[in-house]
Design an enzyme around this catalytic site. Structure first.
Site: not given
Length: 639
Positions: A325, A354
């Site tokens: 994340d 990400e």
């Protein structure tokens, strides 16, 4: 602040050992922590996870490298504990960050050895083997969403053990649960956070959160266990993994090392104030996460903690991959070290994240892995360029290629080739190899694709939106790279327009298994596309040179995309494959490279590996809002 605290510390702030927390032998239990500022420490032993009966207290002794340790009698195995820590200006009673087991709602640590807790034949469990990331089909899933609906036909609704029920069906008798996953054909389940997180009451079955609020990183979440007070979560988590592995499905963990839920009250801040977090120039907590703090991954003991915890999940729970994340807030050196160590442990491991942050992190640009910085690292990134080109913005009324917007053909081309770039066509990608591109249309964040189509195409009827949805999946599963879909895509999942359902509750988030019956045609279509991809390696070329040699775009009508994959690419049985993409509301005539007998395996009605029909020509008409896949049938034995 931390910088001032360590100026007078002559020793290196680092402990290299792998024995922090509780470790076990046949005769005794050792408890060790690392806390440079500690003045004294003790472990308090309790009979239960509510702290109602204190059994004993043992002082920890100072040890080398700023550690504190004590040996405990074996009789306390199965009891609960807290650390009592005295710092220069503070005194804390809490559970240390190295704990690997906790009781209900993580109030107390649990004195058990996870390596002794496992289901039958766990030692023979086999991970999923991948020759390359492009061979994966990733299915993103929340544990509770998977089975909490009464329509799921699953007994252990909302629990890890829901994944161990092999024969569940909905009211109409269609497969649900793990049998559905196998039927669909996905290779990996990407689980939204399943480490211990802070915002759900373990005892309330209706409480809900996605789990992006980390508390204890090496402990399975308790609300998904049959009994959050004891070792059930360890046993049942392993049973879930083992059952998925028995179906040939790998398990990916969504990990959140960019922030913690608590800041001043976090176990990191208590064990060593201001060390594990980044700060701004005015001494405030930095906030790249947008959640109130930012972990200092570049500091040696935080880096060690991240890598050690990843290896722990890989070794102890046989996890097959990790999704990071807000990965750009984790420093590059930590990410590369983690990738190297995990791949040594498991050559088939999937590592992706990400390539962005919520706000700008307290890191120099060279320390971050943004999109393009992952080249050649073994780390993959989400391809939001492709996503945006395909559907437009994530939550608004903007349109993309699948809704018929003109002028996005070049962006689609870049996605089709796995973002590797083809300079001769002025396509400039960000990936060195196609496996670095995670191709997706939607994820747990933002609107589902079905809801996005409703918002961006209010004038379209359901039939037209279904065609757009199908076209999107054709593009996704025939493109080079790694396909990724959120759970429920296969039956047009809706969250009723909720674009941020992290705590919206069960009714919004649950997989509505009755939709599999309602939209069984769409399920079969997506199943057919996955089957096509899995059986035809031409859609899974592993390197830039193979794509450059074998994939060629063909002239196509205005606003459309057409390309061919030639030369039995990647040892495919089909010598020539043509993919034609028509997002317009009109039939379009595509001219083919040559006149011969072609077999259609994907059109607006069906998808799979078996011919839908044959034709002999050098041209073909493609229906409105649809994709078509054909191959040269006269070059394949038997046709």
């Amino acid at each position: 602040m931390f910088k001032q605290n360590i100026k007078n510390k002559p020793a290196r702030l680092y402990y290299p050992g792998d024995d922090l927390g509780l470790t076990f032998s046949e005769s005794e239990i050792t408890y060790k922590i690392w806390s440079p500022p500690a003045q004294s420490a003790a472990i308090e032993i309790y009979a239960d996870d509510q702290g109602t009966k204190k059994l004993e207290e043992f002082e920890l002794q100072s040890a080398p490298s700023d550690t504190w340790k004590v040996k405990l009698p074996q009789k306390y195995y199965g009891n609960y504990y807290r650390l009592h820590l005295q710092l220069p200006r503070q005194e804390y009673n809490f559970v240390d960050p190295w704990t690997k087991a906790v009781g209900t709602n993580s109030e107390y640590g649990l004195i058990v050895d996870p390596s002794r807790i496992y289901p039958p034949t766990w030692t023979k469990d086999q991970r999923v083997v991948l020759e390359d990331p492009v061979d994966a089909v990733i299915y993103e899933l929340h544990v509770k969403d998977f089975s909490i609906s009464k329509e799921s036909g699953i007994r252990h609704r909302g629990k890890y053990t829901a994944f161990t029920e092999r024969h569940s069906v909905n009211k109409e008798g269609m497969l649900t649960g793990i049998a559905h996953l196998k039927e669909l054909g996905v290779t990996h389940v990407h689980l939204l956070p399943v480490y211990d997180f802070a915002t759900v009451d373990d005892t309330d079955p209706d409480d809900y959160n996605w789990g992006y609020d980390p508390l204890y990183y090496m402990v399975p979440e308790g609300s998904y266990a049959s009994n959050p007070a004891n070792e059930s979560r360890i046993y049942e988590f392993k049973k879930m993994v083992k059952t998925l592995h028995s179906y040939g499905i790998g398990v990916i963990m969504d990990v959140v090392y960019n922030h913690t839920y608590h800041t001043q009250e976090s176990p990191f801040q208590k064990i060593f104030p201001n060390y594990f977090y980044r700060f701004t120039e005015d001494s405030s907590f930095a906030n790249a996460s947008g959640c109130g703090n930012e972990i200092a991954s570049e500091r040696e003991m935080m880096r060690k903690y991240i890598v050690d915890s990843l290896l722990y999940w890989s070794r102890e729970y046989h996890i097959d991959g990790f999704r990071f994340d807000l990965m750009s807030s984790i420093d590059r050196e930590t990410m590369l070290l983690a990738e190297n160590k995990l791949r040594e442990e498991n050559p088939s491991v999937l590592i992706y994240g990400e390539p962005w942050t919520a706000l700008e992190p307290q890191l120099e640009s060279y320390q971050q892995i943004r999109k393009g910085d992952q080249r050649g690292t073994g780390i993959s990134v989400f391809n939001d360029n492709f996503r945006n080109a395909l559907k437009g913005d994530s939550d608004g009324t903007g349109k993309g290629f699948i809704q018929g917007k003109i002028g996005l053909e070049r962006e689609i081309d870049e996605g089709v080739i796995g973002a590797i770039g083809l300079e001769e066509r002025r396509l400039y990608g960000f990936a060195l190899q196609p496996g670095e591109s995670i191709n997706y249309l939607a994820s747990h964040d933002n609107l589902t694709l079905w809801d996005k189509l409703a918002r961006s195409c209010p004038g379209a009827n359901e039939q037209q939106r279904k065609k757009m949805h199908k076209l999107a999946q054709v593009i996704l599963f025939t493109s080079q790279g790694v396909p990724f879909i959120p759970a429920g895509t296969e039956f047009l999942r809706t969250k009723f327009g909720d674009n941020n359902s992290f705590d919206s509750g069960i009714e919004v988030n649950e997989l509505k298994w009755e939709r599999k019956t309602t939209y069984r045609e769409h399920f079969n279509y997506l199943k057919g596309l996955i089957n096509l991809r899995s059986h035809h390696p031409a859609f899974r070329m592993r390197n830039r040179s193979a794509i450059k040699e074998n994939l060629h775009f063909i002239a196509s009508p205005f606003g459309t995309v057409g390309y061919g994959i030639f030369n039995n690419a990647n040892e495919d049985a089909w010598s020539k494959i043509i993919v034609l993409l028509n997002p317009s509301q009109e039939w379009k005539q595509f001219y083919l490279p040559e006149s011969r007998t072609w077999a259609i395996v994907v059109d607006d009605q069906g998808a799979g590996t078996e011919p839908i029909r044959f034709f002999h020509s050098n041209e073909v008409m493609v229906p409105p809002i649809s994709g078509m896949v054909i191959y040269a049938a006269d070059l394949v034995t038997g046709y």
